[in-house]
Scaffold this active site. Structure first.
Site, PDB file in Angstrom:
ATOM      1  N   HIS A  93       0.850  -1.194   0.000  1.00  0.00           N
ATOM      2  CA  HIS A  93       0.000   0.000   0.000  1.00  0.00           C
ATOM      3  C   HIS A  93       0.885   1.243   0.000  1.00  0.00           C
ATOM      4  O   HIS A  93       1.326   1.709   1.048  1.00  0.00           O
ATOM      5  CB  HIS A  93      -0.919  -0.044   1.235  1.00  0.00           C
ATOM      6  CG  HIS A  93      -1.887   1.102   1.318  1.00  0.00           C
ATOM      7  ND1 HIS A  93      -2.969   1.088   2.172  1.00  0.00           N
ATOM      8  CD2 HIS A  93      -1.950   2.287   0.675  1.00  0.00           C
ATOM      9  CE1 HIS A  93      -3.637   2.221   2.055  1.00  0.00           C
ATOM     10  NE2 HIS A  93      -3.033   2.969   1.155  1.00  0.00           N
ATOM     11  N   HIS A 121       1.199   5.005  -2.368  1.00  0.00           N
ATOM     12  CA  HIS A 121       0.795   5.876  -3.477  1.00  0.00           C
ATOM     13  C   HIS A 121       2.080   6.487  -4.003  1.00  0.00           C
ATOM     14  O   HIS A 121       2.746   7.230  -3.269  1.00  0.00           O
ATOM     15  CB  HIS A 121      -0.178   6.945  -3.000  1.00  0.00           C
ATOM     16  CG  HIS A 121      -1.403   6.357  -2.366  1.00  0.00           C
ATOM     17  ND1 HIS A 121      -2.563   6.115  -3.077  1.00  0.00           N
ATOM     18  CD2 HIS A 121      -1.623   5.903  -1.100  1.00  0.00           C
ATOM     19  CE1 HIS A 121      -3.452   5.562  -2.264  1.00  0.00           C
ATOM     20  NE2 HIS A 121      -2.914   5.416  -1.056  1.00  0.00           N
ATOM     21  N   HIS A 138      -9.527   1.123  -0.814  1.00  0.00           N
ATOM     22  CA  HIS A 138      -9.440   1.759   0.504  1.00  0.00           C
ATOM     23  C   HIS A 138     -10.840   1.686   1.123  1.00  0.00           C
ATOM     24  O   HIS A 138     -11.832   2.036   0.463  1.00  0.00           O
ATOM     25  CB  HIS A 138      -9.058   3.231   0.383  1.00  0.00           C
ATOM     26  CG  HIS A 138      -7.608   3.484   0.059  1.00  0.00           C
ATOM     27  ND1 HIS A 138      -6.960   2.891  -0.978  1.00  0.00           N
ATOM     28  CD2 HIS A 138      -6.699   4.286   0.669  1.00  0.00           C
ATOM     29  CE1 HIS A 138      -5.700   3.328  -1.005  1.00  0.00           C
ATOM     30  NE2 HIS A 138      -5.516   4.173  -0.010  1.00  0.00           N
ATOM     31  N   GLU A 190     -10.965   3.603   6.518  1.00  0.00           N
ATOM     32  CA  GLU A 190      -9.885   4.487   6.987  1.00  0.00           C
ATOM     33  C   GLU A 190     -10.574   5.598   7.781  1.00  0.00           C
ATOM     34  O   GLU A 190     -10.499   5.630   9.005  1.00  0.00           O
ATOM     35  CB  GLU A 190      -9.098   5.056   5.797  1.00  0.00           C
ATOM     36  CG  GLU A 190      -7.973   6.018   6.194  1.00  0.00           C
ATOM     37  CD  GLU A 190      -7.308   6.702   4.978  1.00  0.00           C
ATOM     38  OE1 GLU A 190      -7.899   6.735   3.887  1.00  0.00           O
ATOM     39  OE2 GLU A 190      -6.187   7.228   5.148  1.00  0.00           O
ATOM     40  N   ASP A 197       1.840   3.964   2.852  1.00  0.00           N
ATOM     41  CA  ASP A 197       0.816   4.852   2.290  1.00  0.00           C
ATOM     42  C   ASP A 197       1.445   5.997   1.493  1.00  0.00           C
ATOM     43  O   ASP A 197       1.551   5.895   0.269  1.00  0.00           O
ATOM     44  CB  ASP A 197      -0.105   5.378   3.409  1.00  0.00           C
ATOM     45  CG  ASP A 197      -1.513   5.701   2.933  1.00  0.00           C
ATOM     46  OD1 ASP A 197      -1.811   5.448   1.757  1.00  0.00           O
ATOM     47  OD2 ASP A 197      -2.318   6.203   3.749  1.00  0.00           O
ATOM     48  N   ASP A 198       1.805   7.092   2.162  1.00  0.00           N
ATOM     49  CA  ASP A 198       2.394   8.261   1.491  1.00  0.00           C
ATOM     50  C   ASP A 198       3.626   8.693   2.293  1.00  0.00           C
ATOM     51  O   ASP A 198       3.580   9.673   3.047  1.00  0.00           O
ATOM     52  CB  ASP A 198       1.370   9.408   1.447  1.00  0.00           C
ATOM     53  CG  ASP A 198       0.112   9.001   0.687  1.00  0.00           C
ATOM     54  OD1 ASP A 198       0.148   9.017  -0.552  1.00  0.00           O
ATOM     55  OD2 ASP A 198      -0.881   8.650   1.342  1.00  0.00           O
TER      56      ASP A 198
HETATM   57  N1  ADE Z   1      -4.532   8.931  -1.630  1.00  0.00           N
HETATM   58  C1  ADE Z   1      -3.278   8.980  -1.192  1.00  0.00           C
HETATM   59  N2  ADE Z   1      -3.223   8.583   0.084  1.00  0.00           N
HETATM   60  C2  ADE Z   1      -4.484   8.269   0.470  1.00  0.00           C
HETATM   61  C3  ADE Z   1      -5.073   7.785   1.665  1.00  0.00           C
HETATM   62  N3  ADE Z   1      -4.366   7.551   2.776  1.00  0.00           N
HETATM   63  N4  ADE Z   1      -6.402   7.597   1.676  1.00  0.00           N
HETATM   64  C4  ADE Z   1      -7.129   7.847   0.597  1.00  0.00           C
HETATM   65  N5  ADE Z   1      -6.625   8.301  -0.552  1.00  0.00           N
HETATM   66  C5  ADE Z   1      -5.306   8.505  -0.620  1.00  0.00           C
HETATM   67 ZN    ZN Z   2      -3.672   4.849   0.736  1.00  0.00          ZN
END
Ligand code: ADE
Ligand code: ZN
Length: 331
Positions: free
Chosen positions: A14, A16, A194, A197, A275-276
């Site tokens: 996971h 992005h 997703h 969350e 994630d990011d």
């Molecule tokens: N796009 C990038 N990161 C995300 C996240 N944590 N939740 C939803 N969309 C995303």
């Molecule tokens: Zn994500």
């Protein structure tokens, strides 16, 4: 322990890729493309990353990626990430990417695909890092637009390991994308989404029932629904949990409050992910280390989580066996 966590062969399920854009690269791409950023320095960018919720992050995430214009930019973005991840002991990366966010700025899908594909081949050749591609639909955009993106991606269907669903969750239930995901299924493309969350447990159920996903990205809010937890356990649905992301987006207050121990206790099939990483304070190693610090988990627990990721990854059986063997040898 940190050395052990680094040595563990980790698969990241996971990520992005646009969320791996570090401020330093953001500045150099802005300069290369003659784009003015609303920040004076790298420090100013980092200081702006103080998020109240998912939407406040998404606003900066979409703004940050505006520096990505050419195939070379996408290549440099992904290679920058592959190098950092490799240094942290990541051996396999499954990258979500957001075509609609680029199309909206006039950057067409072939530009994105060319740059990312070249970086993937280079990462395999130079770093021994394998990878997979997850084309994500923006759930806060119309479903018809997502359908058009999937149709226009026909030349790349063979290259897609899965389609996914991301962006602002609240008010954008999986149900909205049932037809798009049905089409992906007819094409033989696996599906992830997703869910849970910021959104309710009902969205996790919908993702399973209406989108027929094989994994749930995040899913941490499942704990509010014991029947759903039992189902996730019995069906061995993989959750791609992103602990530092959940703290930075205030899904939980602090790492110590993160529900990971309860999720483990419930017998769910969990993986740890970043994630990011450029926005949330670290990559895979930082996420593993943060769990060690907060929960004091044993080596066996981390090995089990790393094994879950290898077992659930989109990779050839040969690659999976090789990596499972490496995992078994890691002490
Ligand atoms: N796009 C990038 N990161 C995300 C996240 N944590 N939740 C939803 N969309 C995303
Ligand atoms: Zn994500």
């Amino acid at each position: 322990m940190r050395d052990f966590l680094r040595r563990l062969p980790k698969a990241e399920l996971h990520l992005h890729i646009e969320g791996s854009l570090e401020p330093e690269l953001m500045f150099s791409l802005a300069e290369r493309n003659g784009i003015r950023l609303p920040y004076g320095s790298v420090e100013e960018v980092r200081a702006a990353y103080d998020f109240a919720d998912l939407q406040s992050f998404l606003d900066l995430y979409y703004q940050g990626m505006s520096v990505l214009r050419t195939a070379e930019d996408f290549h440099d973005l992904a290679m920058d990430y592959f190098r950092r991840a490799s240094a942290e002991g990541v051996v396999h990366v499954e990258m979500h990417f957001d075509p609609q966010a680029h199309l909206a700025r006039g950057v067409e899908l072939p530009v994105v695909m060319e740059g990312l594909s070249r970086a993937r081949r280079q990462a395999w050749r130079e770093l021994g890092v394998s990878s997979a591609m997850i084309l994500a639909f923006l759930r806060d955009r119309p479903a018809e637009e997502a359908m058009q993106v999937l149709e226009s991606a026909a030349p790349y269907w063979e290259m897609l390991d899965a389609v996914g669903l991301d962006s602002a969750e609240q008010g954008n239930p999986p149900e909205k994308f049932a037809a798009v995901f049905r089409f992906a299924r007819e094409l033989g493309i696996p599906r992830v989404a997703h869910a849970g969350e910021e959104g309710p447990p009902a969205y996790i159920r919908e993702a399973l029932d209406l989108l027929d996903v094989c994994r749930i990205d995040h899913g941490v809010r499942c704990l509010e629904d014991p029947t759903l937890v039992a189902r996730l356990r019995d069906e061995r649905v993989v959750l791609t949990v992103c602990p530092l992301s959940n703290v930075r987006l205030r899904v939980v207050e602090r790492m110590a409050d993160h529900p990971l121990p309860q999720l483990l206790e419930a017998g769910l099939t969990l993986t740890l992910n970043s994630d990011d990483p450029a926005y949330f304070g670290g990559g895979m190693l930082q996420n593993f280390a943060a769990c060690h610090e907060a929960f004091g988990w044993s080596k066996e627990t981390f090995t089990g989580l790393a094994r879950n990721a290898l077992e659930a990854a989109f990779m050839s059986d040969e690659r999976r066996q090789e990596l499972l063997h490496r995992l078994a040898e890691t002490r």
